[in-house]
Design a protein around this motif. Sequence first.
Motif, mmCIF file in Angstrom:
data_model
loop_
_atom_site.group_PDB
_atom_site.id
_atom_site.type_symbol
_atom_site.label_atom_id
_atom_site.label_comp_id
_atom_site.label_asym_id
_atom_site.label_seq_id
_atom_site.Cartn_x
_atom_site.Cartn_y
_atom_site.Cartn_z
ATOM 1 N N MET A 1 0.824 -1.209 0.000
ATOM 2 C CA MET A 1 0.000 0.000 0.000
ATOM 3 C C MET A 1 0.856 1.257 0.000
ATOM 4 S SD MET A 1 -3.259 -0.877 -0.061
ATOM 5 C CE MET A 1 -4.210 0.477 0.626
ATOM 6 N N PHE B 1 -1.459 9.220 4.154
ATOM 7 C CA PHE B 1 -1.801 7.810 4.320
ATOM 8 C C PHE B 1 -1.247 7.332 5.656
ATOM 9 C CE2 PHE B 1 -0.350 3.354 4.014
ATOM 10 C CZ PHE B 1 -1.563 2.727 3.778
ATOM 11 N N GLY C 1 -1.154 3.502 7.980
ATOM 12 C CA GLY C 1 -1.516 2.093 7.980
ATOM 13 C C GLY C 1 -0.787 1.322 9.048
ATOM 14 N N TYR D 1 -6.130 0.492 7.247
ATOM 15 C CA TYR D 1 -5.503 1.568 6.477
ATOM 16 C C TYR D 1 -6.379 2.806 6.517
ATOM 17 C CZ TYR D 1 -3.104 -2.590 5.037
ATOM 18 O OH TYR D 1 -2.415 -3.775 5.073
ATOM 19 N N TYR E 1 -9.595 3.808 10.489
ATOM 20 C CA TYR E 1 -9.601 2.582 9.691
ATOM 21 C C TYR E 1 -10.910 2.469 8.905
ATOM 22 C CZ TYR E 1 -5.518 0.305 11.876
ATOM 23 O OH TYR E 1 -4.252 -0.053 12.288
ATOM 24 N N ALA F 1 -10.336 1.765 1.770
ATOM 25 C CA ALA F 1 -9.005 1.272 1.428
ATOM 26 C C ALA F 1 -9.060 0.356 0.205
ATOM 27 C CB ALA F 1 -8.393 0.548 2.616
ATOM 28 N N ARG G 1 -9.604 2.576 -2.880
ATOM 29 C CA ARG G 1 -8.368 3.272 -3.236
ATOM 30 C C ARG G 1 -7.336 2.311 -3.821
ATOM 31 N NH1 ARG G 1 -7.478 8.435 -0.975
ATOM 32 N NH2 ARG G 1 -9.343 9.615 -1.487
#
Length: 831
Positions: free
Chosen positions: A644, A699, A701, A707, A716, A721, A724
């Motif tokens: 990610m 971002f 995570g 994430y 979260y 997520a 995306r």
Amino acid sequence: MKTVVMAGGQGSRLRPLTSNQPKPMIPVANRPMMEHIIELLKEHGYKEIVVTLQFLPTLITSYFGDGSAWGVDMGYVTEESPLGTAGSVKNARDFLDRTFLVVSGDSLTDIDLTAAAEFHRERRAVVTIVLKEVPNPLEFGIVITDEDGRVVRFLEKPGWGEVFSDTINTGIYIIEPEMLEYIPDDRPFDFSKELFPLLLSEGFPIFGYVAGGYWCDIGNLEQYVAAHKDLLDGKVKLNIPGHRLENNVWIGDGVEIDEEAVITGPVLIGSHVKIEPMTKVREYTVLGNNVVVKRDNFLHRSVIMENTYLGPSCHIRGAVIGRNGDIKSGVSIDEGAVVGDDCLIGDNAMIGPEVLIFPFKTVDSRATVNTNIVWESRGARTLFGKRGVSGLINVDITPEKAVRLGMAYGSALPVNSQVVTSRDGTRSARIIKRAFMAGLNASGVHIRDLEVNAIPVNRFTVDSYNNQGGVDIRTGDRDSQLIEINFYDEEARDLVQGARRKIEMIFNRSDFRRAFLNELGDIFYPARAREAYILGLTEKLDLDLISGRKFKVVFDYRYGAASLILPGLLGNLGCEVLSLNAFTDESRLMTSRPPREESLKRLGEVVGSFRADMGLLFDNGAERFAVVDAGGKVIADSELLVLMVDLVTRCLTGGTVAVPVNQPSVIEEIAGERGFEVLRTRMDRPSLMGAAWREGVVFAGGGDGGYIFPDFIATYDAMMAFARLLQMLAETGESLSGLLARISSFHTMRREVFTSWENKGTVMRQLLEEHQEEVVDTTDGIKIYYDRNRWVLILPDEEEPVLHLYAEGADENDCESILDQGEAEVTKYFM
């Protein structure tokens, strides 16, 4: 040197003993706690004393008077409103014209105050803080000093990940009078939280003197009983009233003990006590003055205060009974129970363990009391776990507890606040949520109930509609017998430690707000909350870009709430979808969910059969997920986080990515090559969510499949997520397997090492001292770098007597070697 004795505290955690008297007046060894402090001061030559008062001040002034009975000169200043620890001392500034000592009137100690004063003068300090090494420093303020004793850092009631020392602040200070000028007059001001950090930032010489001897902050009922045990064991040098006989039995004047009674020391028996035949007074029992103990009683490890009557055939073990009690015949009082002053306990009544009975109450004959009278309980250190409040349904988490928890949460919010609630599809979650909602309404809080829903919808509703908080209740993802109650703040993030402590304090004290009739909360059912969430989410996406890629995706919803939301989103994304377990079925959710590893294996097989681009496995609340690529390879945890990060840094133009301190170093390499910064956070979810709110963070995570894309919501959200992830894959034209092939490999491992609660603080302090010349990161626990990509992280567990060890190395063998080295370093301190 002059002395300030702080005696204004209410001692709320010692209720019901402090319900009708100030904490310094609670008896220890049949004398008020503060009296022992006055005697210690006199012993070290501190005879000019001023006492700061607030709560029930006349009870202190009438007892001590001008202090002449103790050979000291005592004066008093009273706070009209709370001024904080530092503010209360400044309130006595007219008395403080030279170096002075500050000591609490409600602790038990025999610390050498003369040695502390000499240390202060030798170091030419403006402030000297008397420190003490303790095995469990969590409930105290930690003070970190250098080799010369100079203070370098303060930590106020840290979590285990911040425990870098076991030396704590005793609340005993030696201060130069000019430092009072830094204390404001117009608001409450605290020594350890405000004044000392301020002076440290200004460069003043503040030192910490590590004292020997005994010190105990009698902050709760367990510590109160334990202090008497320490006293009778001779661990503290204290003037115990009475005559010491053989077997460590202290007896006051005018005592009558029948020859058929059995006294087993160490015990303390006050003056004019009467003990009748066949009674057994066992170890660590303290009887106050004028106590009458009738025949055939059994007393063990209990404190019975003055003027109390114990009828025949009572059984009292590990309990505390206040002054002027009337305990009738055949009464049983169990471990940890406390009976307040002037209570009447009827014949053959049974008081269960940990039950608290407030002053002036009556218990009927033959009654069995297993809950507190006037709703009071001892402090529960583990009310909140790593996420929220959890436990077995109807064992640890009962409807009664849920009501009280709802009232505690509601009492922490203003009247007429609005809280969003949600749950999963199980009856157990429904029962607990309804009880919790009753508690919220009773405290004057309104509810926007989303009924069965996914957690991200709850958080979105909290954040979008100016609600004051949110609560989600659902069964555990790995154990369906567990119920989890998770709390969110007004910005939809998990509650931080301070907010949790506030709720826990209200819960433990039962200090609930009970709303009047016109203030009772109501329940509303927001229309189209799911649609609003989907609309808000799609506004952040490039739908044309995603639709153009025509992804084939397999979903395993595992009978969770994501199955209620995602179908409405997937149509907008132009995906071809195969759904597994795509409904909320209580029986399947409770009994038919296979283990996560088995579900991922099955998902990989379906992805291959369907020739899909990927498969996704969601958790019960739709906050976290794992991925399976087109070849059936499972991508989860740290590997998915790295992937990610790689995609985010390819698709965005710059910013900061936030990841926990235990995640691999390859993240810095990936981000640095593309002009991104990496912010390392503590490993708990509130810290990561808090980092996501910082300016410039694009971002965040964790290594747990959760994430955050802060431009939507800084919490979260597995559904955002996932969307995306599709958008970034569409933008780069990559596949999951192709991305993985180009990411630099990394190797991480973890291990658990058992250690006792008593050793945790010592281990962390000694580790930090031993490695202070090396590259060390103390963001969470102690992370020791051997080089850039080789490190070990040592982190104490918050709930268990365990140290977690995380390591990164060149390969698996190197990780094992690093963990072996870390374990050897840890265990040498307590072997």
